[in-house]
Design a protein around this motif. Sequence first.
Motif, PDB file in Angstrom:
ATOM      1  N   ALA A 247      -0.190   4.410  15.206  1.00 57.58           N
ATOM      2  CA  ALA A 247      -0.335   5.560  14.311  1.00 57.58           C
ATOM      3  C   ALA A 247      -1.187   5.195  13.100  1.00 57.58           C
ATOM      4  N   VAL A 248      -1.032   3.979  12.609  1.00 55.96           N
ATOM      5  CA  VAL A 248      -1.844   3.514  11.478  1.00 55.96           C
ATOM      6  C   VAL A 248      -3.323   3.535  11.843  1.00 55.96           C
ATOM      7  N   ILE A 249      -3.643   3.026  13.023  1.00 61.29           N
ATOM      8  CA  ILE A 249      -5.036   2.961  13.456  1.00 61.29           C
ATOM      9  C   ILE A 249      -5.636   4.359  13.601  1.00 61.29           C
ATOM     10  N   LEU A 250      -4.940   5.257  14.274  1.00 64.93           N
ATOM     11  CA  LEU A 250      -5.490   6.598  14.511  1.00 64.93           C
ATOM     12  C   LEU A 250      -5.610   7.389  13.201  1.00 64.93           C
ATOM     13  N   ALA A 251      -4.582   7.308  12.357  1.00 59.48           N
ATOM     14  CA  ALA A 251      -4.613   8.059  11.098  1.00 59.48           C
ATOM     15  C   ALA A 251      -5.640   7.501  10.126  1.00 59.48           C
ATOM     16  N   SER A 252      -6.060   6.249  10.317  1.00 63.68           N
ATOM     17  CA  SER A 252      -7.054   5.655   9.421  1.00 63.68           C
ATOM     18  C   SER A 252      -8.460   6.178   9.670  1.00 63.68           C
ATOM     19  N   ARG A 253      -8.663   6.808  10.804  1.00 64.27           N
ATOM     20  CA  ARG A 253     -10.007   7.233  11.179  1.00 64.27           C
ATOM     21  C   ARG A 253     -10.153   8.745  11.323  1.00 64.27           C
ATOM     22  N   LEU A 254      -9.162   9.417  11.863  1.00 63.73           N
ATOM     23  CA  LEU A 254      -9.308  10.831  12.193  1.00 63.73           C
ATOM     24  C   LEU A 254      -9.107  11.705  10.956  1.00 63.73           C
ATOM     25  N   PRO A 255     -10.074  12.552  10.614  1.00 58.82           N
ATOM     26  CA  PRO A 255      -9.944  13.419   9.434  1.00 58.82           C
ATOM     27  C   PRO A 255      -8.980  14.572   9.694  1.00 58.82           C
ATOM     28  N   ASN A 256      -8.328  15.013   8.637  1.00 61.50           N
ATOM     29  CA  ASN A 256      -7.377  16.130   8.723  1.00 61.50           C
ATOM     30  C   ASN A 256      -6.387  15.927   9.859  1.00 61.50           C
ATOM     31  N   ALA A 257      -5.890  14.698   9.971  1.00 68.38           N
ATOM     32  CA  ALA A 257      -4.961  14.372  11.053  1.00 68.38           C
ATOM     33  C   ALA A 257      -3.531  14.662  10.632  1.00 68.38           C
ATOM     34  N   VAL A 258      -2.763  15.216  11.553  1.00 65.60           N
ATOM     35  CA  VAL A 258      -1.345  15.459  11.316  1.00 65.60           C
ATOM     36  C   VAL A 258      -0.556  14.804  12.442  1.00 65.60           C
ATOM     37  N   CYS A 259       0.474  14.058  12.078  1.00 62.03           N
ATOM     38  CA  CYS A 259       1.284  13.323  13.041  1.00 62.03           C
ATOM     39  C   CYS A 259       2.606  14.047  13.301  1.00 62.03           C
ATOM     40  N   ILE A 260       3.141  13.867  14.485  1.00 60.84           N
ATOM     41  CA  ILE A 260       4.494  14.293  14.816  1.00 60.84           C
ATOM     42  C   ILE A 260       5.405  13.095  14.550  1.00 60.84           C
TER      43      ILE A 260
ATOM     44  N   ILE B  72       0.832  -1.205   0.000  1.00 53.90           N
ATOM     45  CA  ILE B  72       0.000   0.000   0.000  1.00 53.90           C
ATOM     46  C   ILE B  72       0.870   1.260   0.000  1.00 53.90           C
ATOM     47  N   CYS B  73       1.903   1.267   0.826  1.00 56.79           N
ATOM     48  CA  CYS B  73       2.785   2.440   0.881  1.00 56.79           C
ATOM     49  C   CYS B  73       3.549   2.618  -0.433  1.00 56.79           C
ATOM     50  N   LEU B  74       4.051   1.514  -0.990  1.00 55.92           N
ATOM     51  CA  LEU B  74       4.797   1.602  -2.249  1.00 55.92           C
ATOM     52  C   LEU B  74       3.903   2.041  -3.405  1.00 55.92           C
ATOM     53  N   THR B  75       2.640   1.646  -3.371  1.00 53.47           N
ATOM     54  CA  THR B  75       1.714   2.056  -4.430  1.00 53.47           C
ATOM     55  C   THR B  75       1.485   3.557  -4.407  1.00 53.47           C
ATOM     56  N   TRP B  76       1.406   4.144  -3.215  1.00 53.81           N
ATOM     57  CA  TRP B  76       1.141   5.577  -3.095  1.00 53.81           C
ATOM     58  C   TRP B  76       2.399   6.418  -3.284  1.00 53.81           C
ATOM     59  N   THR B  77       3.566   5.884  -2.983  1.00 56.24           N
ATOM     60  CA  THR B  77       4.803   6.668  -2.993  1.00 56.24           C
ATOM     61  C   THR B  77       5.067   7.380  -4.313  1.00 56.24           C
ATOM     62  N   PRO B  78       5.011   6.736  -5.497  1.00 56.98           N
ATOM     63  CA  PRO B  78       5.292   7.486  -6.730  1.00 56.98           C
ATOM     64  C   PRO B  78       4.312   8.616  -6.985  1.00 56.98           C
TER      65      PRO B  78
ATOM     66  N   ILE C 217      -3.638   8.994   2.982  1.00 61.36           N
ATOM     67  CA  ILE C 217      -3.142   8.191   4.098  1.00 61.36           C
ATOM     68  C   ILE C 217      -4.304   7.580   4.862  1.00 61.36           C
ATOM     69  N   ARG C 218      -5.343   8.360   5.100  1.00 61.27           N
ATOM     70  CA  ARG C 218      -6.501   7.840   5.833  1.00 61.27           C
ATOM     71  C   ARG C 218      -7.160   6.683   5.068  1.00 61.27           C
ATOM     72  N   ILE C 219      -7.335   6.853   3.765  1.00 64.82           N
ATOM     73  CA  ILE C 219      -7.968   5.809   2.955  1.00 64.82           C
ATOM     74  C   ILE C 219      -7.072   4.568   2.875  1.00 64.82           C
ATOM     75  N   GLY C 220      -5.775   4.775   2.654  1.00 63.07           N
ATOM     76  CA  GLY C 220      -4.857   3.648   2.544  1.00 63.07           C
ATOM     77  C   GLY C 220      -4.752   2.843   3.824  1.00 63.07           C
ATOM     78  N   PHE C 221      -4.650   3.530   4.953  1.00 61.15           N
ATOM     79  CA  PHE C 221      -4.550   2.825   6.235  1.00 61.15           C
ATOM     80  C   PHE C 221      -5.873   2.155   6.595  1.00 61.15           C
ATOM     81  N   ARG C 222      -6.987   2.763   6.216  1.00 59.41           N
ATOM     82  CA  ARG C 222      -8.293   2.140   6.484  1.00 59.41           C
ATOM     83  C   ARG C 222      -8.418   0.843   5.682  1.00 59.41           C
ATOM     84  N   LEU C 223      -7.979   0.878   4.426  1.00 60.80           N
ATOM     85  CA  LEU C 223      -7.970  -0.329   3.600  1.00 60.80           C
ATOM     86  C   LEU C 223      -7.090  -1.396   4.225  1.00 60.80           C
ATOM     87  N   TYR C 224      -5.947  -0.995   4.732  1.00 59.84           N
ATOM     88  CA  TYR C 224      -5.018  -1.943   5.342  1.00 59.84           C
ATOM     89  C   TYR C 224      -5.653  -2.642   6.547  1.00 59.84           C
ATOM     90  N   LEU C 225      -6.316  -1.896   7.415  1.00 61.35           N
ATOM     91  CA  LEU C 225      -6.953  -2.508   8.584  1.00 61.35           C
ATOM     92  C   LEU C 225      -8.072  -3.460   8.163  1.00 61.35           C
TER      93      LEU C 225
END
Length: 275
Positions: free
Chosen positions: A98-111, A24-30, A52-60
């Motif tokens: 981080a994958v779980i939280l970013a998969s659900r929260l809209p407009n999320a920004v991580c440190i 999933i990450c490699l597909t989005w990277t280019p 990121i939210r859509i990709g991580f949601r698909l992953y879960l």
Amino acid sequence: MLKRLWHAYEVVAMVLGLGLLAVICLTWTPFALLLLPVLPPAQGRRVGRAAIRIGFRLYLTLLQLLCACRFDLRELDALAREPGPMVVVANHPSLLDAVILASRLPNAVCIMKAALMHNFLLGAGARLARYIVNDAPLPMIRRAVHELQEGATLIIFPEGTRTVTPPVGSCTATAGIMASRGGAPVQTLLIEMSSLYLGKHWPIWRPPALPLTVRVRRGERWDLGGPAGDFGQRIEAYFRGALAADLSPDLAPGSAPTDPSAAHATPPLEREARR
């Protein structure tokens, strides 16, 4: 015989789970690399975070379908429907957090750590999403405050790294300072897992005991409204009390223990830490 077959499935599920995330990450990277210099910052931020939210949601979802993982994220989904900026702070038992939280929260920004910002799998997507690097404290705080003023949801693990000694490690005051200066509330989340899988001391190729069960509970919300110098001690004490009774490994999300003694059993995170 059945035990050996199940263990073989655990190994296959682990390899499949790690492989799916890489794919999933490699597909989005280019695409992220192409869009980064083209899109204006504001538009790139929206596109990057949504991807990121859509990709991580698909992953879960794939983990649930193929790898015997169970996720109870109902309270996290309810939080995602609430408007307004906030600082989300959570304990950090695993790399999955981080994958779980970013998969659900809209407009999320991580440190993020600087090394991850240049990681081959994660770096391009993180840069497009304008995630914040933690290499310099003052610029990091200024960027976080700006994001909060723009309505973002800031995801922070106040331990700074995955939990070394469960249920929670030493916490810093950084999240509280950001929330106080950004005029945003602090929403606590409690992540409970049936295994220490992908925790601080878990070898990457060691399979977890399946089914792997993860539950995210919504904790207290704090409106600081003033100095937050003691936030680290306060949040650590809160997490220690709230995580005292962890999720049983044989307890499916939303169900109740069938064994009356289960409520007094040693939490699974503590059991595995003692091994």
